[in-house]
Write a protein that holds these residues in place. Structure first.
Motif, PDB file in Angstrom:
ATOM      1  N   TRP A  94      31.655  51.365  43.384  1.00  0.00           N
ATOM      2  CA  TRP A  94      31.668  50.391  44.465  1.00  0.00           C
ATOM      3  C   TRP A  94      33.021  50.418  45.172  1.00  0.00           C
ATOM      4  N   ASP A  95      32.988  50.646  46.456  1.00  0.00           N
ATOM      5  CA  ASP A  95      34.193  50.601  47.285  1.00  0.00           C
ATOM      6  C   ASP A  95      34.346  49.156  47.769  1.00  0.00           C
ATOM      7  N   LEU A  96      35.355  48.471  47.248  1.00  0.00           N
ATOM      8  CA  LEU A  96      35.565  47.064  47.598  1.00  0.00           C
ATOM      9  C   LEU A  96      36.644  46.935  48.667  1.00  0.00           C
ATOM     10  N   PRO A  97      36.504  45.962  49.550  1.00  0.00           N
ATOM     11  CA  PRO A  97      37.547  45.731  50.568  1.00  0.00           C
ATOM     12  C   PRO A  97      38.883  45.441  49.915  1.00  0.00           C
ATOM     13  N   GLY A  98      39.948  45.771  50.603  1.00  0.00           N
ATOM     14  CA  GLY A  98      41.283  45.511  50.088  1.00  0.00           C
ATOM     15  C   GLY A  98      41.537  44.020  49.917  1.00  0.00           C
ATOM     16  N   ILE A  99      42.226  43.669  48.846  1.00  0.00           N
ATOM     17  CA  ILE A  99      42.541  42.269  48.584  1.00  0.00           C
ATOM     18  C   ILE A  99      43.780  41.860  49.378  1.00  0.00           C
ATOM     19  N   GLY A 100      43.846  40.604  49.749  1.00  0.00           N
ATOM     20  CA  GLY A 100      45.026  40.093  50.433  1.00  0.00           C
ATOM     21  C   GLY A 100      44.946  40.138  51.945  1.00  0.00           C
ATOM     22  N   THR A 101      43.831  40.638  52.501  1.00  0.00           N
ATOM     23  CA  THR A 101      43.662  40.626  53.952  1.00  0.00           C
ATOM     24  C   THR A 101      43.198  39.232  54.372  1.00  0.00           C
ATOM     25  N   PRO A 102      43.246  38.907  55.662  1.00  0.00           N
ATOM     26  CA  PRO A 102      42.815  37.569  56.097  1.00  0.00           C
ATOM     27  C   PRO A 102      41.398  37.218  55.665  1.00  0.00           C
ATOM     28  N   CYS A 103      40.533  38.231  55.566  1.00  0.00           N
ATOM     29  CA  CYS A 103      39.135  37.967  55.196  1.00  0.00           C
ATOM     30  C   CYS A 103      38.941  37.829  53.694  1.00  0.00           C
ATOM     31  N   PHE A 104      39.852  38.396  52.913  1.00  0.00           N
ATOM     32  CA  PHE A 104      39.663  38.421  51.462  1.00  0.00           C
ATOM     33  C   PHE A 104      40.950  38.008  50.758  1.00  0.00           C
ATOM     34  N   GLN A 105      41.035  36.732  50.437  1.00  0.00           N
ATOM     35  CA  GLN A 105      42.205  36.199  49.750  1.00  0.00           C
ATOM     36  C   GLN A 105      41.990  36.256  48.234  1.00  0.00           C
ATOM     37  N   LEU A 110      37.135  37.510  43.909  1.00  0.00           N
ATOM     38  CA  LEU A 110      36.138  37.912  42.918  1.00  0.00           C
ATOM     39  C   LEU A 110      34.774  37.286  43.193  1.00  0.00           C
ATOM     40  N   GLN A 111      34.766  36.038  43.628  1.00  0.00           N
ATOM     41  CA  GLN A 111      33.486  35.408  43.957  1.00  0.00           C
ATOM     42  C   GLN A 111      32.826  36.114  45.133  1.00  0.00           C
ATOM     43  N   GLN A 112      33.620  36.457  46.134  1.00  0.00           N
ATOM     44  CA  GLN A 112      33.080  37.168  47.298  1.00  0.00           C
ATOM     45  C   GLN A 112      32.554  38.550  46.914  1.00  0.00           C
ATOM     46  N   MET A 113      33.193  39.185  45.941  1.00  0.00           N
ATOM     47  CA  MET A 113      32.809  40.537  45.527  1.00  0.00           C
ATOM     48  C   MET A 113      31.722  40.540  44.455  1.00  0.00           C
ATOM     49  N   GLU A 114      31.271  39.353  44.034  1.00  0.00           N
ATOM     50  CA  GLU A 114      30.252  39.231  42.987  1.00  0.00           C
ATOM     51  C   GLU A 114      30.693  40.006  41.741  1.00  0.00           C
ATOM     52  N   PHE A 115      31.816  39.576  41.170  1.00  0.00           N
ATOM     53  CA  PHE A 115      32.498  40.311  40.110  1.00  0.00           C
ATOM     54  C   PHE A 115      31.612  40.608  38.899  1.00  0.00           C
ATOM     55  N   GLU A 116      30.611  39.763  38.620  1.00  0.00           N
ATOM     56  CA  GLU A 116      29.841  39.899  37.391  1.00  0.00           C
ATOM     57  C   GLU A 116      29.029  41.190  37.322  1.00  0.00           C
ATOM     58  N   TYR A 118      30.063  44.223  37.889  1.00  0.00           N
ATOM     59  CA  TYR A 118      30.847  45.420  37.580  1.00  0.00           C
ATOM     60  C   TYR A 118      31.225  45.492  36.095  1.00  0.00           C
ATOM     61  N   ASP A 119      31.256  46.700  35.572  1.00  0.00           N
ATOM     62  CA  ASP A 119      31.670  46.906  34.181  1.00  0.00           C
ATOM     63  C   ASP A 119      33.181  46.871  34.044  1.00  0.00           C
ATOM     64  N   PHE A 120      33.914  47.372  35.016  1.00  0.00           N
ATOM     65  CA  PHE A 120      35.371  47.287  35.023  1.00  0.00           C
ATOM     66  C   PHE A 120      35.890  47.536  36.434  1.00  0.00           C
ATOM     67  N   PHE A 121      37.174  47.212  36.633  1.00  0.00           N
ATOM     68  CA  PHE A 121      37.812  47.336  37.942  1.00  0.00           C
ATOM     69  C   PHE A 121      38.933  48.382  37.874  1.00  0.00           C
ATOM     70  N   ILE A 122      39.019  49.211  38.905  1.00  0.00           N
ATOM     71  CA  ILE A 122      40.151  50.118  39.079  1.00  0.00           C
ATOM     72  C   ILE A 122      40.905  49.660  40.321  1.00  0.00           C
ATOM     73  N   HIS A 138      44.750  39.339  36.579  1.00  0.00           N
ATOM     74  CA  HIS A 138      44.662  38.142  35.735  1.00  0.00           C
ATOM     75  C   HIS A 138      43.278  37.502  35.853  1.00  0.00           C
ATOM     76  N   ALA A 139      42.763  37.437  37.070  1.00  0.00           N
ATOM     77  CA  ALA A 139      41.446  36.821  37.280  1.00  0.00           C
ATOM     78  C   ALA A 139      40.344  37.636  36.620  1.00  0.00           C
ATOM     79  N   VAL A 140      40.439  38.953  36.733  1.00  0.00           N
ATOM     80  CA  VAL A 140      39.444  39.831  36.108  1.00  0.00           C
ATOM     81  C   VAL A 140      39.474  39.660  34.589  1.00  0.00           C
ATOM     82  N   HIS A 141      40.686  39.634  34.035  1.00  0.00           N
ATOM     83  CA  HIS A 141      40.826  39.471  32.584  1.00  0.00           C
ATOM     84  C   HIS A 141      40.279  38.121  32.127  1.00  0.00           C
ATOM     85  N   ALA A 142      40.549  37.071  32.887  1.00  0.00           N
ATOM     86  CA  ALA A 142      40.078  35.731  32.522  1.00  0.00           C
ATOM     87  C   ALA A 142      38.559  35.650  32.507  1.00  0.00           C
TER      88      ALA A 142
END
Length: 407
Positions: A94-105, A110-116, A118-122, A138-142
């Motif tokens: 999955w190619d996810l949008p970059g974090i920290g842009t105006p659209c993705f804070q 993670l909620q916007q990306m439907e984190f559940e 995915y098996d892991f994040f790179i 930190h959020a992914v680990h939590a």
């Protein structure tokens, strides 16, 4: 007496059919669970870090391939975009949008990306890992997921360093400096003991890609580990060996299916040919020996497709056909016929079981020797692609070593 023998044979046939169908169902269920296991890999990073190129490299695709993730110096991803593995439909990156842009804070990312899903994040960065990356980690680990930091474009860093200090340039030292700097950045942002992998998407056979693959495999459960090992490109001798080991563990299941089919009354070994051809075809693709994979590698390595194809020396690598498969099966079946005749004379009740045993031996021999030969082919292809072979030796082809039964 003749009637009793006929009754015994009929009873034996019924028992055999029932047992064989039960075994076949169990084995097929095991194979289905293995082959349908999903693996969902999330890749995120800021624009311009080589995120999409990294995804394409993992999929074994060039950036210009029609199925590849679009690349560019600006952010091309506006929503989570899945890219299915070309050989393994159950594996998606999955190619996810970059974090920290105006659209993705970071707080809502993670909620916007439907984190559940995915098996892991790179998490990919080409220069600095920033506070947003650490917040995401930190959020992914939590939330009970694993994350990995990939420092991309290290090939470009090495070239730049060599231009700046040509007389004092030492590749190993520069790589250590890059890794130490990344770790320092992440610790400054509040992350303890971060693991960073230095990667070049255009030279996966170098740097930390193999270490990344090994780490991912170690931390995944068995079926997902199998999917990972088969899906990642075999760009080193270590990767080829691990892929071969992963496939070898399940040869007995394929051979047992061949056995149980042939153990059913009146069913010949030839009925197994389509199943065996399908398995062998998946082996070839896993090792990158099919024309599409060889073509993609030729582009990446700037080598002739014909030169790489000439490194494929195995019988089935050069002639992947039903006739070739039948010839190898016939040869293997001869090995068991003497023993089979002895057993049939002693225990006629189990005629069909003996036929199944011969089929098991033949199918196991075929798959085992083909797997070894394909792995040797893949190693020769890699050596020629990346200039690792001894130029004086040229292309050497060796037959598979005997002793497959004892592995």
């Amino acid at each position: 007496m003749e009637i009793q023998e006929m009754d015994l044979r009929e009873m034996g046939s019924v028992i055999q059919s029932h047992v064989v169908l039960e075994v076949s169902s169990k084995v097929q269920s095991l194979l289905d669970s293995l082959e349908t296991t999903t693996l969902e890999i999330a890749v995120t990073g800021d624009s311009g870090v080589g995120k999409s190129t990294f995804i394409n490299a993992l999929l074994g695709l060039n950036d210009g391939d029609r199925h590849a993730a679009p690349t560019g110096v600006v952010e091309t991803t506006v929503s989570p975009t899945p890219y299915q593995h070309p050989r393994l439909p159950s594996v998606r990156l999955w190619d996810l949008p970059g974090i920290g842009t105006p659209c993705f804070q970071a707080k809502t990312y993670l909620q916007q990306m439907e984190f559940e899903r995915y098996d892991f994040f790179i998490i990919v960065a080409s220069e600095r890992f920033r506070q947003n990356h650490v917040m995401l980690a930190h959020a992914v680990h939590a939330m009970g997921k694993r994350f990995y930091f990939v420092r991309s474009k290290v090939d470009q860093d090495l070239r730049a360093s060599q231009r700046r200090r040509p007389t004092r340039f030492q590749e190993v030292q520069v790589l250590r400096e890059i890794e130490a700097d990344c770790i320092r950045q992440l610790k400054q942002e509040g992350l303890d003991s971060p693991k960073v992998f230095l990667v070049s998407s255009f030279e996966l056979h170098r740097f930390d890609f193999q270490r990344l693959q090994d780490t991912l495999a170690e931390e995944l459960e068995s079926h997902k580990r199998h999917a990972l090992l088969l899906s990642f490109p075999s760009v080193t001798a270590v990767a080829v060996q691990k892929k071969k080991d992963a496939l070898r563990k399940h040869i007995w299941k394929k051979a047992l299916l061949a056995c149980v089919v042939s153990a059913l009354p009146g069913l010949p070994l030839q009925l197994n040919i389509p199943m065996l051809m399908n398995t062998l075809g998946s082996y070839r693709r896993s090792f990158g020996l099919d024309d599409d994979s060889l073509g993609a590698l030729a582009i990446t390595a700037s080598k002739s497709h014909g030169v790489l194809k000439n490194q494929v020396c195995s019988t089935l690598g050069k002639d992947f056909s039903e006739n070739a498969v039948q010839a190898i099966l016939g040869q293997a079946a001869l090995y068991g016929q003497v023993a089979a005749r002895l057993v049939k004379n002693k225990v006629p009740l189990f005629d069909n079981m003996v036929a199944g045993a011969i089929s098991f031996t033949a199918a196991y021999y075929l798959l085992h020797t083909a797997l070894d030969s394909f792995a040797q082919d893949a190693q020769r292809v890699l050596e020629r692609a990346y200039g690792l072979e001894d130029e004086d030796q040229g292309s050497l082809c060796y037959p598979p070593e005997p002793g497959f039964i004892y592995d």
